[in-house]
Design a protein around this motif. Structure first.
Motif, PDB file in Angstrom:
ATOM      1  N   GLU A  81       3.301  14.763 -13.552  1.00  7.09           N
ATOM      2  CA  GLU A  81       2.239  15.338 -14.389  1.00  7.09           C
ATOM      3  C   GLU A  81       2.082  16.831 -14.108  1.00  7.09           C
ATOM      4  O   GLU A  81       1.924  17.639 -15.035  1.00  7.09           O
ATOM      5  CB  GLU A  81       0.925  14.611 -14.126  1.00  7.09           C
ATOM      6  N   GLU A 100       0.835  -1.207   0.000  1.00  7.64           N
ATOM      7  CA  GLU A 100       0.000   0.000   0.000  1.00  7.64           C
ATOM      8  C   GLU A 100       0.865   1.250   0.000  1.00  7.64           C
ATOM      9  O   GLU A 100       0.603   2.205  -0.729  1.00  7.64           O
ATOM     10  CB  GLU A 100      -0.911   0.036   1.227  1.00  7.64           C
ATOM     11  N   LYS A 119       2.446   1.742  -3.394  1.00  7.38           N
ATOM     12  CA  LYS A 119       1.447   2.192  -4.369  1.00  7.38           C
ATOM     13  C   LYS A 119       1.210   3.695  -4.238  1.00  7.38           C
ATOM     14  O   LYS A 119       1.158   4.415  -5.237  1.00  7.38           O
ATOM     15  CB  LYS A 119       0.137   1.429  -4.158  1.00  7.38           C
ATOM     16  N   VAL A 120       1.095   4.179  -3.015  1.00  9.30           N
ATOM     17  CA  VAL A 120       0.869   5.603  -2.777  1.00  9.30           C
ATOM     18  C   VAL A 120       2.083   6.416  -3.232  1.00  9.30           C
ATOM     19  O   VAL A 120       1.933   7.470  -3.845  1.00  9.30           O
ATOM     20  CB  VAL A 120       0.546   5.872  -1.285  1.00  9.30           C
ATOM     21  N   GLU A 148       4.192   5.620  -5.611  1.00 15.99           N
ATOM     22  CA  GLU A 148       4.176   5.623  -7.079  1.00 15.99           C
ATOM     23  C   GLU A 148       3.163   6.634  -7.617  1.00 15.99           C
ATOM     24  O   GLU A 148       3.447   7.378  -8.562  1.00 15.99           O
ATOM     25  CB  GLU A 148       3.860   4.232  -7.621  1.00 15.99           C
ATOM     26  N   GLU A 149       1.959   6.670  -7.012  1.00 17.14           N
ATOM     27  CA  GLU A 149       0.936   7.624  -7.439  1.00 17.14           C
ATOM     28  C   GLU A 149       1.402   9.056  -7.210  1.00 17.14           C
ATOM     29  O   GLU A 149       1.195   9.927  -8.065  1.00 17.14           O
ATOM     30  CB  GLU A 149      -0.372   7.377  -6.685  1.00 17.14           C
ATOM     31  N   LEU A 150       2.053   9.298  -6.072  1.00 18.50           N
ATOM     32  CA  LEU A 150       2.560  10.629  -5.759  1.00 18.50           C
ATOM     33  C   LEU A 150       3.598  11.062  -6.785  1.00 18.50           C
ATOM     34  O   LEU A 150       3.559  12.193  -7.283  1.00 18.50           O
ATOM     35  CB  LEU A 150       3.165  10.653  -4.358  1.00 18.50           C
ATOM     36  N   GLU A 151       4.512  10.175  -7.119  1.00 22.68           N
ATOM     37  CA  GLU A 151       5.550  10.505  -8.098  1.00 22.68           C
ATOM     38  C   GLU A 151       4.941  10.773  -9.471  1.00 22.68           C
ATOM     39  O   GLU A 151       5.343  11.714 -10.165  1.00 22.68           O
ATOM     40  CB  GLU A 151       6.585   9.386  -8.176  1.00 22.68           C
ATOM     41  N   ALA A 152       3.940   9.971  -9.870  1.00 20.76           N
ATOM     42  CA  ALA A 152       3.297  10.161 -11.169  1.00 20.76           C
ATOM     43  C   ALA A 152       2.564  11.503 -11.217  1.00 20.76           C
ATOM     44  O   ALA A 152       2.655  12.239 -12.205  1.00 20.76           O
ATOM     45  CB  ALA A 152       2.330   9.017 -11.457  1.00 20.76           C
ATOM     46  N   LEU A 153       1.841  11.843 -10.158  1.00 15.27           N
ATOM     47  CA  LEU A 153       1.101  13.106 -10.119  1.00 15.27           C
ATOM     48  C   LEU A 153       2.050  14.303 -10.067  1.00 15.27           C
ATOM     49  O   LEU A 153       1.782  15.337 -10.679  1.00 15.27           O
ATOM     50  CB  LEU A 153       0.145  13.127  -8.935  1.00 15.27           C
TER      51      LEU A 153
END
Length: 105
Positions: free
Chosen positions: A65, A51, A54-55, A57-62
């Motif tokens: 972006e 978990e 995953k968070v 990875e999402e933070l890095e992607a956002l």
């Protein structure tokens, strides 16, 4: 003494306000009468490594972006579009006011 409602998993308790901080540390959330969370727990919980990853990875992607949008100047385009919309709304308001004054004459 005033009491507050707290919840952890499926357990709901009513505790004195003076004891709220210790229950928040134990992983309880403060909730209102409808069951909506007012204050999140400040301790007593663990997050699994998948978990957490995953968070991250999402933070890095956002974040990437957001940097891309800033570099492209999309923010400036949105601001210009908002200004155009405001100007159009003002024109519509003037036309409506003019139409109302013409019909009352």
């Amino acid at each position: 003494m005033k009491t507050v409602k707290i919840k952890k998993k499926n357990r709901i308790l009513h505790v004195e306000t003076s004891r709220l901080a210790s229950f928040l540390n134990q992983g309880y959330d403060q909730i209102d009468e409808d069951g909506k969370v007012i204050k999140l727990a400040t301790g007593g919980r663990t997050v699994s490594l998948p978990e957490h990853n995953k968070v991250i990875e999402e933070l890095e992607a956002l974040t990437a972006e957001l940097e891309t949008l800033r570099a492209d100047g999309s923010g400036a385009e949105l601001e210009k579009a908002n200004e155009d919309i405001k100007a159009l709304k003002a024109k519509v308001k003037k036309l409506e006011d003019a139409a109302k004054s013409d019909t009352t004459k």
